[in-house]
Design a protein around this motif. Sequence first.
Motif, short mmCIF file in Angstrom:
data_model
loop_
_atom_site.label_atom_id
_atom_site.label_comp_id
_atom_site.label_asym_id
_atom_site.label_seq_id
_atom_site.Cartn_x
_atom_site.Cartn_y
_atom_site.Cartn_z
N ALA A 1 -96.77 -56.44 50.74
CA ALA A 1 -95.53 -56.53 51.52
C ALA A 1 -94.96 -55.13 51.76
O ALA A 1 -95.14 -54.22 50.95
CB ALA A 1 -94.51 -57.39 50.78
N PRO A 2 -94.24 -54.95 52.86
CA PRO A 2 -93.69 -53.63 53.18
C PRO A 2 -92.38 -53.35 52.45
O PRO A 2 -91.74 -54.26 51.90
CB PRO A 2 -93.45 -53.73 54.69
N VAL A 3 -91.99 -52.10 52.44
CA VAL A 3 -90.64 -51.70 52.09
C VAL A 3 -89.85 -51.69 53.40
O VAL A 3 -90.23 -51.00 54.34
CB VAL A 3 -90.61 -50.29 51.44
N ALA A 4 -88.79 -52.48 53.48
CA ALA A 4 -88.02 -52.59 54.72
C ALA A 4 -86.71 -51.82 54.59
O ALA A 4 -86.14 -51.73 53.52
CB ALA A 4 -87.73 -54.06 55.03
N VAL A 5 -86.24 -51.29 55.72
CA VAL A 5 -84.98 -50.56 55.73
C VAL A 5 -84.27 -50.78 57.05
O VAL A 5 -84.89 -50.77 58.11
CB VAL A 5 -85.20 -49.04 55.48
N HIS B 1 -77.62 -62.12 48.53
CA HIS B 1 -78.38 -63.22 49.15
C HIS B 1 -79.79 -62.86 49.62
O HIS B 1 -80.47 -63.73 50.16
CB HIS B 1 -77.59 -63.77 50.34
N ALA B 2 -80.23 -61.63 49.46
CA ALA B 2 -81.58 -61.26 49.89
C ALA B 2 -82.63 -62.02 49.07
O ALA B 2 -82.36 -62.50 47.97
CB ALA B 2 -81.78 -59.76 49.75
N GLU B 3 -83.83 -62.09 49.62
CA GLU B 3 -84.93 -62.81 48.96
C GLU B 3 -85.96 -61.85 48.38
O GLU B 3 -87.08 -62.25 48.07
CB GLU B 3 -85.57 -63.79 49.95
N ARG C 1 -89.72 -64.83 46.52
CA ARG C 1 -90.28 -66.18 46.70
C ARG C 1 -91.68 -66.11 47.27
O ARG C 1 -92.54 -66.92 46.95
CB ARG C 1 -89.38 -66.99 47.63
N ASP C 2 -91.90 -65.12 48.13
CA ASP C 2 -93.22 -64.96 48.76
C ASP C 2 -93.94 -63.81 48.09
O ASP C 2 -93.69 -62.66 48.34
CB ASP C 2 -93.06 -64.66 50.26
N SER C 3 -94.83 -64.14 47.16
CA SER C 3 -95.59 -63.11 46.45
C SER C 3 -97.08 -63.30 46.72
O SER C 3 -97.90 -63.33 45.81
CB SER C 3 -95.30 -63.17 44.94
N GLY C 4 -97.40 -63.49 47.98
CA GLY C 4 -98.79 -63.73 48.38
C GLY C 4 -99.67 -62.51 48.16
O GLY C 4 -99.23 -61.46 47.69
N SER C 5 -100.94 -62.67 48.51
CA SER C 5 -101.92 -61.62 48.26
C SER C 5 -101.76 -60.43 49.20
O SER C 5 -102.16 -59.31 48.88
CB SER C 5 -103.34 -62.20 48.39
N SER D 1 -86.15 -59.82 54.51
CA SER D 1 -86.33 -59.67 53.07
C SER D 1 -87.28 -60.71 52.49
O SER D 1 -87.89 -60.50 51.44
CB SER D 1 -84.97 -59.76 52.35
N ALA D 2 -87.43 -61.84 53.18
CA ALA D 2 -88.30 -62.90 52.68
C ALA D 2 -89.76 -62.48 52.63
O ALA D 2 -90.56 -63.04 51.87
CB ALA D 2 -88.15 -64.15 53.54
N THR D 3 -90.14 -61.47 53.45
CA THR D 3 -91.53 -61.02 53.47
C THR D 3 -91.65 -59.53 53.13
O THR D 3 -92.63 -58.90 53.48
CB THR D 3 -92.15 -61.28 54.86
#
Length: 271
Positions: free
Chosen positions: A135-139, A262-264, A128-132, A231-233
């Motif tokens: 974004a990181p890879v989260a774990v 349910h992740a974003e 949903r958030d595909s800003g400029s 996950s949203a960011t």
Amino acid sequence: MAEWAAHFAGAASTSVRLVHGAPKDEWSAAVAAELNTTDFPTRLRQEGEGVLARAVEVVHGVDPQVAVESEVSELSAARMAEALSADAAMLVVGACQSGPLRDIVFGYSPTAIVNAATCPVLVWHERRDSGSEPAPVAVGVDGSEPSKRALSAAFELASILNAELLAVHVGAVHETDQLDYGTSVDWQHLREAERQWLQANVDAYRDKYPSVPVRAVSVGASAAHELRSISATSQVLVVGSRGRNRFTAAILGSVSQNLVHHAECPVLVVH
């Protein structure tokens, strides 16, 4: 989904194999009704070939140098995942639900494919958030063997994608829990101790991945809630499964299963 796979394949200097599932043992009246034909096995294959042709165009549009193969598979979702994952570095599957045609392949969710595969499986969710801002890879990291595998895979993925790695440890308790801890709990000290523990786990990969920037954070509350929020960011969220043995298929833990659905952002499940 095909676009992401193409970008990843180009960055990883590998190829893409596109597979459309049309399991012959699971054709049904619902499928026939949706296709509006009595010869639905033939029509189903034709529909699949059309989907694949469009996906090939997407991949070549992203990177003409990426080698692409395509096929229509008549295996069930689980058998197809097991067969494909035997020699694949990663499976990429969609998370959405879109009626009988997709349901017979995914069993109303990608869980069957995730559980049957022996390689990592990326479950695609549109961000949903595909800003400029990149974004990181989260774990998520909790010290378990599945999370150790997830952390290793997350470093590798961040390196390939030239992304920051966000390592997250979720504490067992939270300052706002409605419990009587009295005055004995030093929350600041607890969070700092958790952060130092997490940092030590992350530092073990510094020599192998010196170019990957890393942030390590420790938060409280529900692991599923916190990771879903993160996950949203994020561009990809990496989680571990409980693994496999010779008698049983991989079984997702409750947190991983929650995030798969349910992740974003896309979720990479590591076996």
